[in-house]
Design a protein around this motif. Structure first.
Motif, PDB file in Angstrom:
ATOM      1  N   THR A  98       2.485   6.111  -7.279  1.00  0.00           N
ATOM      2  CA  THR A  98       1.413   6.735  -8.064  1.00  0.00           C
ATOM      3  C   THR A  98       1.253   8.195  -7.617  1.00  0.00           C
ATOM      4  O   THR A  98       1.684   9.095  -8.322  1.00  0.00           O
ATOM      5  N   TRP A  99       0.723   8.392  -6.430  1.00  0.00           N
ATOM      6  CA  TRP A  99       0.552   9.768  -5.930  1.00  0.00           C
ATOM      7  C   TRP A  99       1.893  10.498  -5.878  1.00  0.00           C
ATOM      8  O   TRP A  99       2.004  11.648  -6.303  1.00  0.00           O
ATOM      9  N   GLY A 100       2.926   9.807  -5.364  1.00  0.00           N
ATOM     10  CA  GLY A 100       4.230  10.444  -5.191  1.00  0.00           C
ATOM     11  C   GLY A 100       4.849  10.873  -6.508  1.00  0.00           C
ATOM     12  O   GLY A 100       5.275  12.020  -6.661  1.00  0.00           O
ATOM     13  N   VAL A 101       4.877   9.946  -7.464  1.00  0.00           N
ATOM     14  CA  VAL A 101       5.504  10.254  -8.758  1.00  0.00           C
ATOM     15  C   VAL A 101       4.718  11.361  -9.459  1.00  0.00           C
ATOM     16  O   VAL A 101       5.297  12.239 -10.100  1.00  0.00           O
TER      17      VAL A 101
ATOM     18  N   ALA B  28       0.836  -1.208   0.000  1.00  0.00           N
ATOM     19  CA  ALA B  28       0.000   0.000   0.000  1.00  0.00           C
ATOM     20  C   ALA B  28       0.873   1.261   0.000  1.00  0.00           C
ATOM     21  O   ALA B  28       0.587   2.233  -0.715  1.00  0.00           O
ATOM     22  N   ILE B  29       1.945   1.245   0.793  1.00  0.00           N
ATOM     23  CA  ILE B  29       2.822   2.428   0.844  1.00  0.00           C
ATOM     24  C   ILE B  29       3.552   2.589  -0.490  1.00  0.00           C
ATOM     25  O   ILE B  29       3.670   3.700  -1.023  1.00  0.00           O
ATOM     26  N   ASN B  30       4.018   1.460  -1.047  1.00  0.00           N
ATOM     27  CA  ASN B  30       4.669   1.537  -2.365  1.00  0.00           C
ATOM     28  C   ASN B  30       3.712   2.057  -3.426  1.00  0.00           C
ATOM     29  O   ASN B  30       4.107   2.815  -4.313  1.00  0.00           O
ATOM     30  N   LEU B  31       2.451   1.648  -3.329  1.00  0.00           N
ATOM     31  CA  LEU B  31       1.441   2.135  -4.282  1.00  0.00           C
ATOM     32  C   LEU B  31       1.321   3.661  -4.201  1.00  0.00           C
ATOM     33  O   LEU B  31       1.346   4.353  -5.217  1.00  0.00           O
TER      34      LEU B  31
ATOM     35  N   LEU C 262      11.454   6.765  -4.050  1.00  0.00           N
ATOM     36  CA  LEU C 262      10.814   7.914  -4.696  1.00  0.00           C
ATOM     37  C   LEU C 262      11.793   9.087  -4.791  1.00  0.00           C
ATOM     38  O   LEU C 262      11.813   9.820  -5.788  1.00  0.00           O
ATOM     39  N   ARG C 263      12.617   9.228  -3.753  1.00  0.00           N
ATOM     40  CA  ARG C 263      13.632  10.301  -3.777  1.00  0.00           C
ATOM     41  C   ARG C 263      14.575  10.107  -4.960  1.00  0.00           C
ATOM     42  O   ARG C 263      14.931  11.069  -5.644  1.00  0.00           O
ATOM     43  N   GLU C 264      14.953   8.834  -5.220  1.00  0.00           N
ATOM     44  CA  GLU C 264      15.845   8.576  -6.357  1.00  0.00           C
ATOM     45  C   GLU C 264      15.183   8.939  -7.684  1.00  0.00           C
ATOM     46  O   GLU C 264      15.824   9.405  -8.610  1.00  0.00           O
ATOM     47  N   ARG C 265      13.882   8.728  -7.758  1.00  0.00           N
ATOM     48  CA  ARG C 265      13.181   9.018  -9.028  1.00  0.00           C
ATOM     49  C   ARG C 265      12.875  10.487  -9.220  1.00  0.00           C
ATOM     50  O   ARG C 265      12.840  10.978 -10.342  1.00  0.00           O
ATOM     51  N   THR C 266      12.599  11.206  -8.102  1.00  0.00           N
ATOM     52  CA  THR C 266      12.050  12.555  -8.251  1.00  0.00           C
ATOM     53  C   THR C 266      12.943  13.657  -7.669  1.00  0.00           C
ATOM     54  O   THR C 266      12.705  14.828  -7.944  1.00  0.00           O
TER      55      THR C 266
END
Ligand code: PMP
Length: 399
Positions: free
Chosen positions: A98-101, A91-94, A127-131
């Motif tokens: 999604t919301w995070g990215v 759920a946290i990864n979701l 998410l930090r690595e991606r954004t």
């Protein structure tokens, strides 16, 4: 002293024979009602959902969607706000992916706390690595609570998300979710709450808590493994892009383009966890039948009793606040928690020894590991006595 719910042991085949199971924070034993519901869903009543034209499948679809309504009622939310996931971790990864990215970018900040489980740390680092989003860490009070006053000082308009545990899986400390939500919202951030250890122990009401995302795993609330849920405000879910692609999450598919189903189906690609959902609903029925107010009292009483007993020893360090719920971490001087756990196992007492997937918290406490006893509704004073006896024996062995 807790004597309120002693009669429940008989409902749990997993602890038959007098096993002193004190590792409920890792996973709860299952009452017969949940086992029966799962066996029936997998046997007598089994069929797929959402597809079949035959009666069995239609019945199973009704039962599956009833499980979603049951979950919504358990949380005090609406059924369109419930996404079934494999558990809290998924759920946290979701939410992160999604919301995070979709919503976070370099310059934005996320606030976590020192006591978070790895599953509420690592997805945000990914998410930090991606954004390029930055991560801040809210410190703890001296007795091991998330220091919400500090959170108030740390939060800025750059913070877009605050993600905190409702109940610590190591310390049993309880977050004032409503206050955290007010602070997050005042800064313009959303609040995600990791409810893994709270859902089995504290009555939940999403409207009263006023958070934006709430996640939990069924296996910690007396249900099966492999399922949990993400609750999110409808407007937030509606605006989130899909995650996994596949069957069941679409509206129309052509080779040129696919369109997606509305939430929550948009986030549930593939054949869902049918059996698990029915098992989770049965667990919620069972737990609600006991009553969450009773459950909380029981878990507070047992934690207080164990803390009081361990506090009498001058060779024990207790971690966490006095009013912890259901979970007590401690260290026995000169004895590694793994050695303690091994000797206790010989006495028929199961505790957890390790970092509890909370290595930053271990660093903060200055220990590589703790011994952790955690209670469930089947736990009673005999379990505490067996633990204390085992600690005494360990003391004699180690001198
Ligand atoms: N958060 C907390 C506070 C937990 O205790 C746990 C499980 N130990 C998790 C998250 C992860 O849950 P799961 O492994 O069921 O996804």
């Amino acid at each position: 002293m807790s004597t309120a719910i002693l009669a429940l042991k008989d409902e749990f085949p997993g602890i038959a024979g007098g096993w002193h199971y004190l590792d409920t924070a890792a996973t709860a034993q299952k009452p017969q009602a949940v086992i029966d519901a799962t066996v029936n869903a997998l046997g007598r009543d089994y069929a797929t959902v959402h597809r079949g034209v035959y009666a069995r499948s239609a019945e199973m679809t009704l039962a599956f969607e009833a499980a979603r309504r049951r979950t919504a009622a358990f949380l005090g939310g609406a059924e369109e706000e419930i996404v079934f996931t494999r558990g809290a971790t998924e759920a946290i990864n979701l939410v992160a992916q999604t919301w995070g990215v979709e919503n976070l970018k370099a310059g934005d900040r996320i606030l976590l706390s020192t006591l978070e489980h790895h599953s509420n740390i690592v997805p945000w680092q990914m998410l930090r690595e991606r954004t390029g989003v930055a991560i801040d860490v809210c410190p703890l009070t001296a007795d091991g609570r998330i220091d919400v006053d500090e959170a108030e000082r740390i939060l800025t308009p750059a913070h877009k998300l605050v993600a905190l545990a409702h109940v610590s899986n190591v310390l049993g400390s309880v977050l004032d979710v409503r206050r955290a939500a007010d602070l997050a919202h005042a800064a313009g951030a959303l609040l995600l709450v990791d409810g893994c250890q709270a859902a089995p122990r504290i009555a939940l009401d999403m409207a009263a808590l006023d958070c934006d995302f709430y996640v939990f795993s069924a296996h910690k609330l007396y249900g099966p493994t492999g399922i949990g849920a993400l609750w999110a405000r409808k407007a937030i879910l509606d605006a989130m892009p899909p995650w996994h692609g596949g069957g069941a999450m679409i509206d129309r598919v052509t080779f040129e383009k696919s369109t997606y189903a509305p939430a929550p189906q948009r986030f549930e690609a593939g054949t869902p966890m049918i059996v698990e959902a029915l098992g989770m609903a049965a667990a919620m029925d069972w737990l609600s039948g006991i009553g969450l107010a009773r459950a909380e009292q029981h878990e507070r009483d047992l934690a207080a009793r164990l803390r009081a007993e361990l506090g009498k020893r001058n060779d024990v360090t207790l971690f966490g606040p006095e009013d912890s719920v259901g979970i007590v971490s401690f260290a026995l001087d000169g004895v590694h928690p793994h050695d303690l756990g091994t000797i206790l196992d010989e006495e028929g007492v199961a505790i957890r020894a390790g970092h509890h997937c909370a290595q930053p918290l271990m660093d903060h406490l200055g220990v590589p590991a703790t011994a952790r006893a955690s209670f469930g509704l089947y736990s009673d004073d005999n379990d505490i006595e067996a633990l204390l006896k085992g600690i005494e024996r360990t003391r004699r062995i180690f001198g």
